[in-house]
Scaffold this motif. Structure first.
Motif, mmCIF file in Angstrom:
data_model
loop_
_atom_site.group_PDB
_atom_site.id
_atom_site.type_symbol
_atom_site.label_atom_id
_atom_site.label_comp_id
_atom_site.label_asym_id
_atom_site.label_seq_id
_atom_site.Cartn_x
_atom_site.Cartn_y
_atom_site.Cartn_z
ATOM 1 N N ARG A 135 67.125 26.190 -4.356
ATOM 2 C CA ARG A 135 67.459 27.532 -4.814
ATOM 3 C C ARG A 135 68.930 27.811 -4.527
ATOM 4 N N GLN A 136 69.616 28.307 -5.527
ATOM 5 C CA GLN A 136 71.015 28.656 -5.324
ATOM 6 C C GLN A 136 71.095 30.099 -4.853
ATOM 7 N N PRO A 140 76.938 31.239 -2.087
ATOM 8 C CA PRO A 140 76.697 29.857 -1.652
ATOM 9 C C PRO A 140 77.224 29.619 -0.235
ATOM 10 N N GLU A 141 76.605 28.691 0.447
ATOM 11 C CA GLU A 141 76.919 28.446 1.855
ATOM 12 C C GLU A 141 78.404 28.144 2.065
ATOM 13 N N ARG A 142 78.990 27.372 1.127
ATOM 14 C CA ARG A 142 80.386 26.963 1.320
ATOM 15 C C ARG A 142 81.342 28.161 1.217
ATOM 16 N N ALA A 143 80.927 29.191 0.481
ATOM 17 C CA ALA A 143 81.832 30.324 0.250
ATOM 18 C C ALA A 143 81.472 31.550 1.084
ATOM 19 N N GLU A 213 68.607 35.576 3.202
ATOM 20 C CA GLU A 213 69.727 34.658 3.376
ATOM 21 C C GLU A 213 70.999 35.438 3.731
ATOM 22 N N LEU A 214 71.177 36.580 3.094
ATOM 23 C CA LEU A 214 72.356 37.409 3.386
ATOM 24 C C LEU A 214 72.333 37.869 4.847
ATOM 25 N N ALA A 215 71.155 38.274 5.319
ATOM 26 C CA ALA A 215 71.039 38.704 6.725
ATOM 27 C C ALA A 215 71.433 37.561 7.651
ATOM 28 N N GLY A 220 75.519 35.167 11.095
ATOM 29 C CA GLY A 220 76.245 33.955 11.464
ATOM 30 C C GLY A 220 77.745 34.181 11.531
ATOM 31 N N VAL A 221 78.278 34.977 10.627
ATOM 32 C CA VAL A 221 79.730 35.181 10.590
ATOM 33 C C VAL A 221 80.164 36.198 11.645
#
Lengths: 340, 327
Positions: A135-136, A140-143, A213-215, A220-221
């Motif tokens: 699932r995209q 995205p994780e890289r950005a 995923e956003l949470a 994480g950031v």
């Protein structure tokens, strides 16, 4: 082996071999530990994950524990007493009401072999072990790291950056003026963390996984301690979350100066721009503005669908893989004259 | 698994318990920690140590430096830390002040300092670790006299002047930094070099060994590019027996029964805290409780224990503090 001067890049298999040779290791368990230190094998620790517990959200159905009984040291004042909030349970009569239902006796046999061939032949069971396609996520994780940093960074208070503002300094000197203090470039910080408000309404069902995923990405950031995650289904002002001890629900309140990130679709459902007047959104925006809370709203629909009457305070951002950190910096006017 | 015999940490006793030495307190290594340190030494990669607060991450670096008899430098990272503070920073304020003083007619002959930019370089810990001689001269060439204001570096110097200055470098709590800092550190960590403000590149002296230990409480995620360049070690909270062993090393005078009782209570508390989603007390807090009970002669059965437990282990003000109320 000297790393001086040359770029070594990421840890590779050759370094595992040189570590095993350098430490002269012939014990399989020790070799596995060495491999784990270098990130190889199943025992490698996952340092990418934060050590914090999962945010305590997504479970409004859990029953709250009864409030602890408090014994008041002050006697009740004389006067009229309030009626009891719940009436006393009345005992049921001992009489048993006769039932109209009669026993059906032994049920007929249900042998599946007696089923007609046409019913069984065309039936094909789907493979339950088929894995779902990858699932995209909308960021995205890289950005995600760069995008969220650009979205949530705030100016440090009082121009307290560390890098000199050479332009300002030169301007002072050519005018033969000595600055009272060295001019510094303002810098951005994530110290304020953010309040994350997630819309778990019915129209957001396609993006529930993205909300989770956003949470995770925001925690994480910014760090779990700087992230307060609330969820709502109707009005953002009614967002709630479990407290840290998960024994009580806390209602959202804006905190002065602290950024608020909302992920919502405004109930758009692919319809043309909706009018939010009369909904709870304008009052919510006013409340955030009154407390000087920067408000960013992530919307999974494109700009065409966005509501028009939310005022100037909120920054609407397309929640989409194409949204980049550079785009956000431009949108927020952070593209120049910063230390970073 | 047979016990691992250290190849590099040869001064480490067979029981992995390094006794107190000078200012360095006793430290009980786990086998995983010994192996991770040795892998970092062999591969010359930074060692990233993660674990809950108070589990001995920072003390691991300090003790490794003592075991190796290497110099020890450390820098605690804050949200304001920048890569320039760790490599080289320029003291613009002093320079402006010198420029004003030199502009006065009576001081024109004393304007020597303005001729060299290096006078205003403040070396960071990477510079001190890569080349302490150059750092002490602020990067001034050898044919120029010593800097007007000598540069100084904190830390512990164990190596004689005439020997290579091998160094253990501790970068503490990197997860407190703004998200860009770990990526900024890739060059000094990877190439062992960094750029000076005048365009030169300062490269580590190849004769000097360096072990960089970076700690994180995992409050924030670190970039993948950074993680993939580090040897990693996850220090876990010790179980009951581990707690007792650590307390005996740190507090040899305390009665073993008292340590065991407090360790039992600690295990119970941890389970309760995990079940209720609250922060568990760490090893350092356990040691605080042991010291308190020993010094104040308080047993776990006594009434006073409840207060000790609240003050050292439960810390209700910390545990129940709402993160959202933080400034």
């Amino acid at each position: 082996m000297s790393p001086a001067g040359g770029r070594r890049g990421e840890i590779h298999l050759g370094e595992l071999i040189s570590a095993l040779a350098g430490l002269d290791c012939d014990d399989a368990a020790q070799a596995a530990t060495i491999a784990a230190c270098l990130g190889f094998g199943l025992r490698a620790p996952d340092l990418a994950a934060t050590g914090a517990a999962t945010p305590a959200i997504y479970d409004h159905n859990r029953a709250l524990p009864p409030p602890a009984a408090r014994r008041s040291a002050i006697p009740h004042p004389p006067g009229l007493a309030l009626p009891a909030s719940s009436p006393a349970v009345e005992a049921l009569p001992a009489q048993i009401v006769p039932s109209q239902l009669a026993s059906v006796g032994v049920l007929p046999s249900t042998d599946s072999s007696a089923a007609p061939a046409w019913l069984v032949a065309g039936y094909q069971r789907l493979a339950s072990e088929r894995s779902s396609p990858p699932r995209q996520t909308l960021f995205p994780e890289r950005a995600a790291r760069g995008v969220l940093t650009a979205a949530l960074a705030r100016w440090r208070p009082g121009d307290a950056g560390a890098d000199l503002d050479l332009d300002a300094l030169v301007r002072c000197i050519v005018r033969r003026r000595l600055p009272q203090c060295l001019p510094r470039l303002p810098s951005m910080t994530l110290d304020n963390g953010c309040q994350l408000l997630l819309d778990y309404s019915e129209s957001m069902v396609p993006w529930w996984e993205d909300l989770r995923e956003l949470a995770r990405q925001v925690s994480g950031v910014l760090g779990a301690e700087r992230t307060s995650i609330f969820d709502f289904a109707a009005s953002p002002a009614g967002a709630r979350r479990w407290r840290a001890d998960r024994e009580a629900i806390e209602t959202w309140q804006p905190e002065p100066g602290r950024p608020i990130l909302v992920a919502t679709d405004f109930g758009i459902r692919g319809e043309p721009p909706c009018d939010l007047r009369g909904s709870g959104w304008p009052a919510f925006v006013d409340r955030c503005a009154a407390r000087d809370c920067p408000l960013l709203i992530l919307i999974p629909w494109s700009r065409f669908f966005w509501p028009k009457n939310l005022g100037l305070h909120p920054q609407l951002v397309h929640w989409h893989p194409a949204t980049s950190a550079a785009l956000l910096r431009r949108q927020r006017g952070l593209g120049h004259r910063t230390a970073r | 698994m047979s016990q691992y015999i250290p190849r590099k940490l040869t001064r480490l006793p067979a029981d992995y318990c390094f006794p107190a030495e000078g200012d360095v307190a006793a430290y009980l290594f786990s086998e995983e920690a010994v192996i991770a340190v040795e892998v970092a030494l062999v591969t010359q990669r930074p060692l990233l140590v993660a674990g809950p607060p108070g589990c001995g991450k920072s003390r691991l670096a300090e003790t490794v430096a003592a075991v190796l008899q290497w110099n020890f430098l450390h820098q605690t990272i804050t949200s304001r830390s920048r890569v320039e503070q760790l490599t080289v920073d320029v003291d613009h304020l002093r320079r402006l002040n010198d420029a004003q003083r030199a502009a006065r007619p009576e001081a024109r002959t004393k304007a020597r300092a303005l001729e060299r930019d290096e006078e205003y370089y403040n070396p960071g810990i990477f510079w001190w670790a890569f080349n302490p001689t150059s750092a002490s001269r602020r990067g001034l060439p050898a044919n120029v006299g010593r800097p007007r204001v000598a540069a100084r570096c904190g830390g512990v110097v164990r190596r004689p002047d005439n020997q290579p200055q091998h160094t253990v470098l501790l970068i503490d709590e990197i997860d407190k930094a703004e998200p860009d800092l770990p990526n900024d550190l890739l060059e000094p960590l990877d190439r062992r070099s960094f750029g000076l403000p005048d365009g030169r590149t300062l490269t580590a002296d190849p004769a000097q060994e360096l072990l960089t230990i970076i700690t994180t409480n995992r409050e924030r995620e670190l970039p993948q590019a950074f993680l993939r360049r580090c040897v990693s070690l996850l220090l876990r909270e010790p179980e009951r027996d581990g707690l007792i062993a650590i307390a005996r090393v740190h507090e040899p005078k305390v009665a073993p029964e008292l340590i065991e009782r407090i360790a039992d209570r600690m295990v119970e508390l941890r389970q309760q805290r995990v079940d209720s989603g609250q922060r568990s007390p760490g090893t350092s807090e356990f040691l605080d409780a042991v010291r308190t009970c020993h010094d104040l002669a308080i047993s776990v059965d006594s009434e006073k224990w409840q207060q000790v437990e609240r003050a050292t282990l439960l810390k209700p003000m910390v545990a129940q503090d709402e993160p959202s109320r933080r400034p």
